[in-house]
Design a protein around this motif. Structure first.
Motif, PDB file in Angstrom:
ATOM      1  N   ILE A   1       2.369   9.619  -5.688  1.00  0.00           N
ATOM      2  CA  ILE A   1       1.663   8.944  -4.604  1.00  0.00           C
ATOM      3  C   ILE A   1       0.951   9.994  -3.747  1.00  0.00           C
ATOM      4  O   ILE A   1       1.582  10.889  -3.201  1.00  0.00           O
ATOM      5  CB  ILE A   1       2.629   8.119  -3.740  1.00  0.00           C
ATOM      6  N   ILE A   2      -0.357   9.873  -3.644  1.00  0.00           N
ATOM      7  CA  ILE A   2      -1.166  10.819  -2.869  1.00  0.00           C
ATOM      8  C   ILE A   2      -1.293  10.368  -1.420  1.00  0.00           C
ATOM      9  O   ILE A   2      -1.191  11.163  -0.486  1.00  0.00           O
ATOM     10  CB  ILE A   2      -2.572  10.970  -3.491  1.00  0.00           C
ATOM     11  N   SER A   3      -1.491   9.078  -1.214  1.00  0.00           N
ATOM     12  CA  SER A   3      -1.650   8.572   0.145  1.00  0.00           C
ATOM     13  C   SER A   3      -1.288   7.101   0.199  1.00  0.00           C
ATOM     14  O   SER A   3      -1.397   6.379  -0.788  1.00  0.00           O
ATOM     15  CB  SER A   3      -3.086   8.773   0.648  1.00  0.00           C
ATOM     16  N   THR A   4      -0.843   6.680   1.371  1.00  0.00           N
ATOM     17  CA  THR A   4      -0.569   5.271   1.638  1.00  0.00           C
ATOM     18  C   THR A   4      -1.131   4.946   3.012  1.00  0.00           C
ATOM     19  O   THR A   4      -0.825   5.641   3.991  1.00  0.00           O
ATOM     20  CB  THR A   4       0.949   4.981   1.624  1.00  0.00           C
ATOM     21  N   GLU A   5      -1.958   3.953   3.082  1.00  0.00           N
ATOM     22  CA  GLU A   5      -2.530   3.581   4.370  1.00  0.00           C
ATOM     23  C   GLU A   5      -2.670   2.082   4.503  1.00  0.00           C
ATOM     24  O   GLU A   5      -2.494   1.327   3.535  1.00  0.00           O
ATOM     25  CB  GLU A   5      -3.875   4.271   4.590  1.00  0.00           C
ATOM     26  N   ASN A   6      -2.994   1.671   5.698  1.00  0.00           N
ATOM     27  CA  ASN A   6      -3.148   0.257   6.006  1.00  0.00           C
ATOM     28  C   ASN A   6      -4.630  -0.041   6.214  1.00  0.00           C
ATOM     29  O   ASN A   6      -5.292   0.610   7.016  1.00  0.00           O
ATOM     30  CB  ASN A   6      -2.353  -0.092   7.272  1.00  0.00           C
ATOM     31  N   ILE A   7      -5.140  -1.003   5.442  1.00  0.00           N
ATOM     32  CA  ILE A   7      -6.547  -1.377   5.548  1.00  0.00           C
ATOM     33  C   ILE A   7      -6.642  -2.705   6.279  1.00  0.00           C
ATOM     34  O   ILE A   7      -6.057  -3.705   5.855  1.00  0.00           O
ATOM     35  CB  ILE A   7      -7.206  -1.504   4.164  1.00  0.00           C
ATOM     36  N   LYS A   8      -7.388  -2.727   7.392  1.00  0.00           N
ATOM     37  CA  LYS A   8      -7.557  -3.937   8.179  1.00  0.00           C
ATOM     38  C   LYS A   8      -8.952  -4.529   7.968  1.00  0.00           C
ATOM     39  O   LYS A   8      -9.870  -3.818   7.534  1.00  0.00           O
ATOM     40  CB  LYS A   8      -7.342  -3.637   9.668  1.00  0.00           C
ATOM     41  N   PRO A   9      -9.118  -5.798   8.243  1.00  0.00           N
ATOM     42  CA  PRO A   9     -10.460  -6.400   8.153  1.00  0.00           C
ATOM     43  C   PRO A   9     -11.442  -5.643   9.040  1.00  0.00           C
ATOM     44  O   PRO A   9     -11.088  -5.183  10.136  1.00  0.00           O
ATOM     45  CB  PRO A   9     -10.245  -7.832   8.651  1.00  0.00           C
ATOM     46  N   SER A  10     -12.669  -5.510   8.571  1.00  0.00           N
ATOM     47  CA  SER A  10     -13.661  -4.744   9.322  1.00  0.00           C
ATOM     48  C   SER A  10     -14.059  -5.425  10.622  1.00  0.00           C
ATOM     49  O   SER A  10     -14.533  -4.778  11.553  1.00  0.00           O
ATOM     50  CB  SER A  10     -14.907  -4.505   8.460  1.00  0.00           C
ATOM     51  N   SER A  11     -13.881  -6.742  10.695  1.00  0.00           N
ATOM     52  CA  SER A  11     -14.139  -7.494  11.921  1.00  0.00           C
ATOM     53  C   SER A  11     -12.909  -8.323  12.261  1.00  0.00           C
ATOM     54  O   SER A  11     -12.260  -8.867  11.365  1.00  0.00           O
ATOM     55  CB  SER A  11     -15.348  -8.427  11.761  1.00  0.00           C
ATOM     56  N   PRO A  12     -12.562  -8.430  13.536  1.00  0.00           N
ATOM     57  CA  PRO A  12     -11.368  -9.199  13.912  1.00  0.00           C
ATOM     58  C   PRO A  12     -11.525 -10.683  13.595  1.00  0.00           C
ATOM     59  O   PRO A  12     -12.621 -11.243  13.699  1.00  0.00           O
ATOM     60  CB  PRO A  12     -11.254  -8.952  15.416  1.00  0.00           C
ATOM     61  N   THR A  13     -10.434 -11.299  13.214  1.00  0.00           N
ATOM     62  CA  THR A  13     -10.439 -12.733  12.935  1.00  0.00           C
ATOM     63  C   THR A  13     -10.578 -13.504  14.240  1.00  0.00           C
ATOM     64  O   THR A  13      -9.841 -13.245  15.197  1.00  0.00           O
ATOM     65  CB  THR A  13      -9.138 -13.149  12.223  1.00  0.00           C
TER      66      THR A  13
END
Length: 370
Positions: free
Chosen positions: A5-17
């Motif tokens: 495992i090289i990296s683990t991150e959290n991806i969020k929507p580019s615009s808020p719901t």
């Protein structure tokens, strides 16, 4: 094979719901789904990267940016499941993992090891959805040769195979920079309103016995021969494969059972007398729990366009699922050519030893090489 495992991150929507979309009701059909993930792995050859001089670092940035943009429209995938009624679309995000694989992709394709494939996924798809586990997760695996495998897990309680295909299609188009955005329909709850029910997974779904998953490939020629052998009722490819090794060739019974999902049945699901629609299912579960009957589950994914998913580095050379810790389950997937079927069969070790050497399996299963 080792996966680092090289990296683990959290991806969020580019615009808020928006606030009015923050509470997403799940449908009755979602309530009835098992608390597992829908797993899929897409393998991409390094040939496309070499011929177009594509940089893997740029690919990573492109995948993450386009995933974030796509989640804006598929916002429940980045939310949190609350009980058995709704998803809180709080934009918590999805898990995104990057990993390095110390072998070439050809080593996987030469003789696919069913038990190794799950390592290309970001999590165990059949672990119960405990608190803190994301609604969806992704893992991008880069092989020594430069090939890529993208492992996807989406909660079955908000998505099925068709939803997964729609999402991946939208993500890939965003990664390709296409201006036309795929907007999903998120109103299933209006058609099948959720009920105040507490659906439990039937006891014994996760098998206590040792299970084995095998992949059986039927090419166009063997499917045609199998359909001819079944003979009556002009069977579809799925019906022909499903009836293989069944006593008395139950093609007509299969079709008859499917036709029971008619307008009357749908109206029961949509109305107040929903329990009537599950009387036979509940009777079956009771018989299975008492060991009075054996249950087999079939799921067909052959119409899902997984082989059309192009993120900008070619189409997949293989789209597959993984092993299943549930006995007597069959997942049917399309081959890359589109005219064949891969049957992913999970049985107990004892049953598989007999099944895979049955003369009809040996007669109709074609080569598993790529």
């Amino acid at each position: 094979m080792k996966i680092n495992i090289i990296s683990t991150e959290n991806i969020k929507p580019s615009s808020p719901t928006p606030d009015h979309l923050r509470s997403y009701k799940i449908s009755l059909l979602d309530q009835l789904a098992p608390p597992f993930y829908v797993p899929l792995i897409l393998f991409y050859s390094a040939d496309e990267f070499r011929s177009n001089n594509i940089d893997h670092t740029l690919i990573s940035d492109q995948l993450k940016k386009s995933l974030s943009a796509t989640l804006t429209h598929f916002y429940p995938l980045a939310g949190s499941l609350k009980g058995n009624a709704f998803v809180e679309c709080d934009d918590e995000g999805v898990s995104y993992v990057e990993a390095r694989v110390n072998i070439d992709l050809s080593m996987i394709l030469q003789n696919p090891d069913m038990d190794l494939l799950i390592k290309f996924l970001p999590l165990d798809p059949y672990k119960m959805n405990d608190k803190g586990i994301p609604m969806s997760a992704f893992q991008v695996n880069i092989f020594n040769c430069g090939s890529i495998a993208i492992g996807v897990c989406i909660s079955h309680q908000i998505a099925d195979g068709a939803t997964l295909a729609t999402f991946l299609n939208a993500w890939s188009k965003a990664a390709m920079g296409e201006s036309k955005t795929i907007i999903p329909s998120l109103d299933l709850a209006s058609l099948f309103p959720p009920k105040d029910i507490n659906v439990k997974v039937p006891s014994g779904v996760i098998s206590e016995e040792k299970t084995v998953t095998r992949r059986f490939v039927f090419d166009a020629t063997s499917l045609a021969l199998l359909k001819d052998k079944v003979g009556h009722a002009n069977p579809t490819r799925v019906e022909a494969v499903t009836s293989l090794h069944m006593e008395n060739r139950h093609v007509y019974q299969i079709r008859k059972a499917i036709k029971k999902i008619d307008n009357d049945y749908i109206e029961k699901l949509q109305g107040d007398n929903v329990l009537e629609a599950f009387e036979s299912k509940n009777e079956l579960f009771e018989s299975v729990s008492k060991k009075e009957a054996e249950m087999y589950r079939f799921s067909s994914w052959i119409r899902f366009p997984f082989y059309d998913i192009d993120f900008g580095f070619g189409k997949p050379i293989w789209a597959c699922t993984t092993t299943v810790p549930i006995k007597n389950i069959v997942v049917l997937m399309s081959t890359k050519s589109g005219d064949g079927i891969e049957a992913w069969v999970t049985l107990t070790e004892y049953d598989m030893a007999k099944f895979e050497h049955h003369h009809e399996i040996l007669e109709f299963v074609s080569s598993t090489e790529f």
